[in-house]
Design a protein around this motif. Structure first.
Motif, PDB file in Angstrom:
ATOM      1  N   LYS A 148       0.811  -1.215   0.000  1.00 46.62           N
ATOM      2  CA  LYS A 148       0.000   0.000   0.000  1.00 46.62           C
ATOM      3  C   LYS A 148       0.848   1.270   0.000  1.00 46.62           C
ATOM      4  CE  LYS A 148      -4.501  -1.163   1.949  1.00 46.62           C
ATOM      5  NZ  LYS A 148      -5.493  -0.812   2.995  1.00 46.62           N
ATOM      6  N   ALA A 149       2.133   1.118   0.206  1.00 45.69           N
ATOM      7  CA  ALA A 149       3.021   2.273   0.302  1.00 45.69           C
ATOM      8  C   ALA A 149       3.676   2.542  -1.049  1.00 45.69           C
ATOM      9  CB  ALA A 149       4.087   2.022   1.357  1.00 45.69           C
ATOM     10  N   PRO A 150       3.978   3.818  -1.325  1.00 47.71           N
ATOM     11  CA  PRO A 150       4.732   4.123  -2.548  1.00 47.71           C
ATOM     12  C   PRO A 150       6.057   3.383  -2.551  1.00 47.71           C
ATOM     13  CG  PRO A 150       3.899   6.136  -1.518  1.00 47.71           C
ATOM     14  CD  PRO A 150       3.662   5.017  -0.558  1.00 47.71           C
ATOM     15  N   TYR A 151       6.424   2.836  -3.710  1.00 47.59           N
ATOM     16  CA  TYR A 151       7.695   2.132  -3.874  1.00 47.59           C
ATOM     17  C   TYR A 151       7.835   0.970  -2.893  1.00 47.59           C
ATOM     18  CZ  TYR A 151       8.535   6.642  -6.100  1.00 47.59           C
ATOM     19  OH  TYR A 151       8.411   7.785  -6.870  1.00 47.59           O
ATOM     20  N   GLN A 152       6.715   0.338  -2.542  1.00 44.95           N
ATOM     21  CA  GLN A 152       6.727  -0.809  -1.641  1.00 44.95           C
ATOM     22  C   GLN A 152       7.402  -0.486  -0.299  1.00 44.95           C
ATOM     23  OE1 GLN A 152       5.564  -4.264  -2.329  1.00 44.95           O
ATOM     24  NE2 GLN A 152       4.348  -3.044  -3.741  1.00 44.95           N
ATOM     25  N   GLY A 153       7.243   0.762   0.147  1.00 43.49           N
ATOM     26  CA  GLY A 153       7.822   1.169   1.418  1.00 43.49           C
ATOM     27  C   GLY A 153       9.269   1.597   1.341  1.00 43.49           C
ATOM     28  N   LYS A 154       9.882   1.503   0.154  1.00 42.79           N
ATOM     29  CA  LYS A 154      11.271   1.937   0.006  1.00 42.79           C
ATOM     30  C   LYS A 154      11.334   3.466  -0.049  1.00 42.79           C
ATOM     31  CE  LYS A 154      12.778  -2.305  -0.390  1.00 42.79           C
ATOM     32  NZ  LYS A 154      11.485  -2.993  -0.304  1.00 42.79           N
ATOM     33  N   ALA A 155      12.512   4.003   0.189  1.00 47.11           N
ATOM     34  CA  ALA A 155      12.692   5.447   0.266  1.00 47.11           C
ATOM     35  C   ALA A 155      12.479   6.108  -1.092  1.00 47.11           C
ATOM     36  CB  ALA A 155      14.095   5.764   0.779  1.00 47.11           C
ATOM     37  N   ASP A 156      11.780   7.226  -1.080  1.00 46.98           N
ATOM     38  CA  ASP A 156      11.726   8.112  -2.239  1.00 46.98           C
ATOM     39  C   ASP A 156      12.963   9.002  -2.141  1.00 46.98           C
ATOM     40  OD1 ASP A 156      11.284  10.158  -4.083  1.00 46.98           O
ATOM     41  OD2 ASP A 156       9.124  10.229  -3.708  1.00 46.98           O
ATOM     42  N   ARG A 157      14.040   8.578  -2.752  1.00 44.63           N
ATOM     43  CA  ARG A 157      15.332   9.202  -2.506  1.00 44.63           C
ATOM     44  C   ARG A 157      15.354  10.679  -2.894  1.00 44.63           C
ATOM     45  NH1 ARG A 157      19.023   4.558  -5.176  1.00 44.63           N
ATOM     46  NH2 ARG A 157      17.174   4.467  -6.487  1.00 44.63           N
ATOM     47  N   GLU A 158      14.679  11.024  -3.966  1.00 43.78           N
ATOM     48  CA  GLU A 158      14.652  12.424  -4.385  1.00 43.78           C
ATOM     49  C   GLU A 158      13.902  13.289  -3.365  1.00 43.78           C
ATOM     50  OE1 GLU A 158      12.770  15.071  -8.033  1.00 43.78           O
ATOM     51  OE2 GLU A 158      13.460  13.029  -8.450  1.00 43.78           O
ATOM     52  N   LEU A 159      12.760  12.809  -2.900  1.00 44.71           N
ATOM     53  CA  LEU A 159      11.976  13.537  -1.908  1.00 44.71           C
ATOM     54  C   LEU A 159      12.729  13.645  -0.591  1.00 44.71           C
ATOM     55  CD1 LEU A 159       9.287  14.788  -0.852  1.00 44.71           C
ATOM     56  CD2 LEU A 159       8.585  12.446  -0.269  1.00 44.71           C
ATOM     57  N   PHE A 160      13.303  12.535  -0.135  1.00 42.92           N
ATOM     58  CA  PHE A 160      14.007  12.549   1.138  1.00 42.92           C
ATOM     59  C   PHE A 160      15.204  13.502   1.096  1.00 42.92           C
ATOM     60  CE2 PHE A 160      12.686   8.106   2.892  1.00 42.92           C
ATOM     61  CZ  PHE A 160      11.360   8.436   2.688  1.00 42.92           C
ATOM     62  N   ALA A 161      15.937  13.494  -0.007  1.00 48.96           N
ATOM     63  CA  ALA A 161      17.111  14.364  -0.132  1.00 48.96           C
ATOM     64  C   ALA A 161      16.707  15.830  -0.182  1.00 48.96           C
ATOM     65  CB  ALA A 161      17.905  13.989  -1.382  1.00 48.96           C
ATOM     66  N   ARG A 162      15.567  16.122  -0.773  1.00 53.93           N
ATOM     67  CA  ARG A 162      15.125  17.512  -0.905  1.00 53.93           C
ATOM     68  C   ARG A 162      14.508  18.045   0.382  1.00 53.93           C
ATOM     69  NH1 ARG A 162      11.136  16.989  -4.499  1.00 53.93           N
ATOM     70  NH2 ARG A 162       9.501  17.182  -2.917  1.00 53.93           N
ATOM     71  N   ASP A 163      13.607  17.273   0.986  1.00 60.72           N
ATOM     72  CA  ASP A 163      12.807  17.784   2.102  1.00 60.72           C
ATOM     73  C   ASP A 163      13.207  17.233   3.472  1.00 60.72           C
ATOM     74  OD1 ASP A 163      11.411  19.137   0.196  1.00 60.72           O
ATOM     75  OD2 ASP A 163       9.508  18.093   0.488  1.00 60.72           O
ATOM     76  N   TYR A 164      13.927  16.106   3.509  1.00 58.91           N
ATOM     77  CA  TYR A 164      14.233  15.473   4.796  1.00 58.91           C
ATOM     78  C   TYR A 164      15.689  15.002   4.870  1.00 58.91           C
ATOM     79  CZ  TYR A 164       9.123  15.287   4.796  1.00 58.91           C
ATOM     80  OH  TYR A 164       7.789  15.611   4.731  1.00 58.91           O
ATOM     81  N   PRO A 165      16.649  15.806   4.443  1.00 57.91           N
ATOM     82  CA  PRO A 165      18.036  15.327   4.448  1.00 57.91           C
ATOM     83  C   PRO A 165      18.560  14.992   5.838  1.00 57.91           C
ATOM     84  CG  PRO A 165      17.952  17.693   4.044  1.00 57.91           C
ATOM     85  CD  PRO A 165      16.546  17.200   3.948  1.00 57.91           C
ATOM     86  N   VAL A 166      18.078  15.675   6.872  1.00 54.10           N
ATOM     87  CA  VAL A 166      18.492  15.368   8.240  1.00 54.10           C
ATOM     88  C   VAL A 166      17.593  14.304   8.847  1.00 54.10           C
ATOM     89  CG1 VAL A 166      18.801  16.274  10.575  1.00 54.10           C
ATOM     90  CG2 VAL A 166      19.468  17.656   8.601  1.00 54.10           C
ATOM     91  N   GLN A 167      16.278  14.523   8.791  1.00 58.01           N
ATOM     92  CA  GLN A 167      15.346  13.607   9.460  1.00 58.01           C
ATOM     93  C   GLN A 167      15.466  12.182   8.921  1.00 58.01           C
ATOM     94  OE1 GLN A 167      13.975  15.350  11.988  1.00 58.01           O
ATOM     95  NE2 GLN A 167      15.020  17.074  10.983  1.00 58.01           N
ATOM     96  N   SER A 168      15.738  12.046   7.635  1.00 62.14           N
ATOM     97  CA  SER A 168      15.802  10.715   7.027  1.00 62.14           C
ATOM     98  C   SER A 168      17.021   9.921   7.487  1.00 62.14           C
ATOM     99  CB  SER A 168      15.797  10.820   5.497  1.00 62.14           C
ATOM    100  OG  SER A 168      16.919  11.553   5.035  1.00 62.14           O
ATOM    101  N   GLN A 169      17.945  10.561   8.228  1.00 66.39           N
ATOM    102  CA  GLN A 169      19.083   9.837   8.777  1.00 66.39           C
ATOM    103  C   GLN A 169      18.708   9.040  10.027  1.00 66.39           C
ATOM    104  OE1 GLN A 169      21.944   9.868   6.910  1.00 66.39           O
ATOM    105  NE2 GLN A 169      20.568  11.079   5.611  1.00 66.39           N
TER     106      GLN A 169
END
Length: 568
Positions: A58-79
């Motif tokens: 049910k999740a985008p990309y089967q729950g895998k990271a949206d790397r472009e989104l994470f790098a743009r909007d969550y570069p710290v939080q995604s760590q």
């Protein structure tokens, strides 16, 4: 005849996380009308935990990271280990709400952006400080003495534990005082094997089940944990402690709580005639509207960095360097725990055993270095402990092995070796050059100066890192690992990575070198209390949230007593 000023509230609490929730509960239950200001958006417990049990499909990309989104909007939080696309709605957007950190000395500031704050995301390990932890500064002259000791806080530890629900095993160890426990979680067979081996081959070490703010039986209207697994996506049953599941509902039940989300606190207004804070200025994050609220008491619970940012920005003629900062200590002595990377060992013991469910807890080896004095072979002060977790290799770890067809599938159906992973958590000394300042020429989208964090590990932490490495190797050998992967030689931990940042508005008896007194009350401003991690005078090596809770409850009791006596 003068007319008395009508105040909006008796008390205003800034922040709705672990300490803000406790302040709201304690103050409302004592009869005060309380406003809680939260800069994040409102969510409802359980109902808005959208990814809690969402399957991968049910999740985008089967729950895998949206790397472009994470790098743009969550570069710290995604760590953070707790960040994922399933709970991304809980977290701060780094692009919209930036801060400044030296690339050569990075500091990760992990932030939630919803009602409940990081109490929805924390690891829930809950340990009391020991008497030695409170005495350390005075004994080795690093930092200033604590104005309180273990005996001052012990009854308040009990107070918050009885409400929150802490599962664990009573051991009677002075270096790790026991709590008011719910029944402990059951140890895995491998953990019992390792514990027995350590008792024989490394008798200076102790090992116990983790002490966690997770219910092992129904408690205060909340349900016992059923080991479903995805804790950091939210917990609809309230099995783990959060302000959403426990303290805010208790405060709401009094009828004395007003909660205002989307409320970014810009500054506290100091009235030099009364010597107190008269109001808080707030910006609505959605509309941009500015409002002001008044009260008799103000509790800052916005997180270590958040509370310090507000105080530094609350300048006035009386306090040009920041509110309640006659000492000059505000913003200084930032600490975090020195967190090692996992040291991973594989085991062939108990291969006929498995585990049931996903136990949200591990085991703990408390501090064993420099107890009762300085160890002869220790070239560092203070100490560290190890947190450990067990898992069993399965097909997801073994699918790259050689093979083909039915025989490969049959092999992958069988569990592999056990894995035991250790992480060291070491005490960080308070140093004035680890600090938070405001970058006034770089305001955020609300016009508030951005935080600039300057932090680096000192020589003591670097020496401690080497000792953690040495003893982790010893522990793995004594435990019986058939193979283990050691640490790196030099500290590679990023400040903030343990999410245990503290200091910057420290407690102390001397107003010339501290911001707060023994009751978390500002020396310079009688109606201001700071009870989150900013108040800490040293860092110990155990997870600090339980201590924040106890300090908050104690400060609320003192504040209301002083208020009733007319002293505030």
């Amino acid at each position: 005849m003068m007319t008395a000023t009508t105040l909006d509230f008796d008390a205003i609490v800034i922040g709705s996380g672990i300490t803000g929730g406790w302040a709201a509960k304690e103050l409302t239950e004592k009869g005060l009308k309380v406003l809680v200001l939260e800069r994040g958006r409102d969510i409802r417990a359980g109902v808005d935990y959208l990814g809690e049990h969402a399957p991968d499909w049910k999740a985008p990309y089967q729950g895998k990271a949206d790397r472009e989104l994470f790098a743009r909007d969550y570069p710290v939080q995604s760590q953070s280990y707790a960040f994922s696309d399933y709970n991304r709605q809980f977290w701060n957007n780094d692009r919209e709400n930036p801060y400044i950190s030296n690339p050569d000395k990075p500091f990760d500031w992990f932030r939630a952006d919803v009602v409940g704050g990081r109490s929805l995301l924390w690891g829930r390990q809950s340990y009391r400080w020991s008497e030695q932890d409170f005495k350390a500064n005075a004994q080795d002259k690093e930092g200033i003495p604590w104005p309180i000791g273990y005996r001052d806080l012990a009854p308040w530890y009990s107070h918050v534990e009885k409400f929150a629900g802490i599962s664990g095993q009573a051991e009677g160890w002075p270096e790790l005082p026991d709590s008011e426990f719910l029944p402990p979680m059951t140890s895995f067979a491998l953990e019992r094997t390792i514990k027995e081996r350590l008792s024989r081959k490394a008798p200076d070490l102790r090992m116990t089940i983790g002490r966690a703010a997770i219910l092992t039986q129904d408690h205060n209207g909340r349900r016992a944990c059923h080991y479903c697994g995805p804790c950091h996506r939210g917990c609809s049953t309230g099995s783990y402690f959060s302000s959403q599941s426990a303290t805010l509902p208790a405060a709401r039940a009094t009828g004395n709580l007003t909660l205002k989300p989307d409320a970014v606190v810009e500054r506290l207004v100091y009235d030099k005639d009364s010597g107190k804070i008269s109001a808080v200025q707030v910006i609505d994050s959605r509309s941009g509207e500015r409002q002001s609220f008044s009260a008799r008491l103000f509790f800052l619970c916005a997180s270590t960095v958040g509370s310090t940012q507000i105080m530094l920005n609350s300048t006035s003629e009386t306090f040009p360097a920041g509110l309640a900062n006659h000492s000059g200590a505000l913003g200084k002595h930032l600490m975090d725990h020195l967190e090692s990377p996992p040291i991973i060992g594989t085991f062939l013991d108990d291969m006929d055993r498995y585990y049931f469910g996903t136990r949200p807890n591990g085991s703990y080896i408390p501090r064993f270095r420099n107890l009762g004095g300085q160890d002869e072979d220790a070239d560092f002060l203070r100490g560290y402990g190890f947190q450990a977790n067990v898992l069993r290799m399965d097909w997801k770890m073994l699918f790259n092995r050689k093979g083909f067809g039915a025989s490969l599938k049959d092999t992958l159906r069988k569990p592999g070796m056990w894995i035991w992973a250790l992480k060291g958590f070491g005490e960080c000394l308070p140093r004035s050059d680890n600090q938070i300042v405001l970058q006034r020429n770089k305001p955020d989208r609300f016009g508030i100066p951005q935080v600039n964090i300057d932090f680096a590990w000192g020589a003591n932490e670097q020496a401690m890192w080497q000792d953690i490495n040495r003893h982790a190797t010893r522990i793995m050998k004594a435990a019986g690992a058939v193979f283990y992967q050691g640490m790196v030689d030099k500290p590679n931990a990023i400040g903030g990575g343990a999410v245990h940042e503290m200091g910057t508005a420290r407690m102390g008896d001397n107003p010339s070198e501290s911001v707060l007194n023994a009751y978390n009350q500002a020396h310079d401003v009688a109606n201001l209390f700071v009870t989150d991690g900013a108040c800490m005078t040293s860092s110990s090596c155990v997870n600090p949230s339980l201590t924040y809770m106890a300090l908050t409850a104690r400060a609320c009791d003192y504040a209301t007593t002083q208020l009733a006596a007319g002293a505030i």
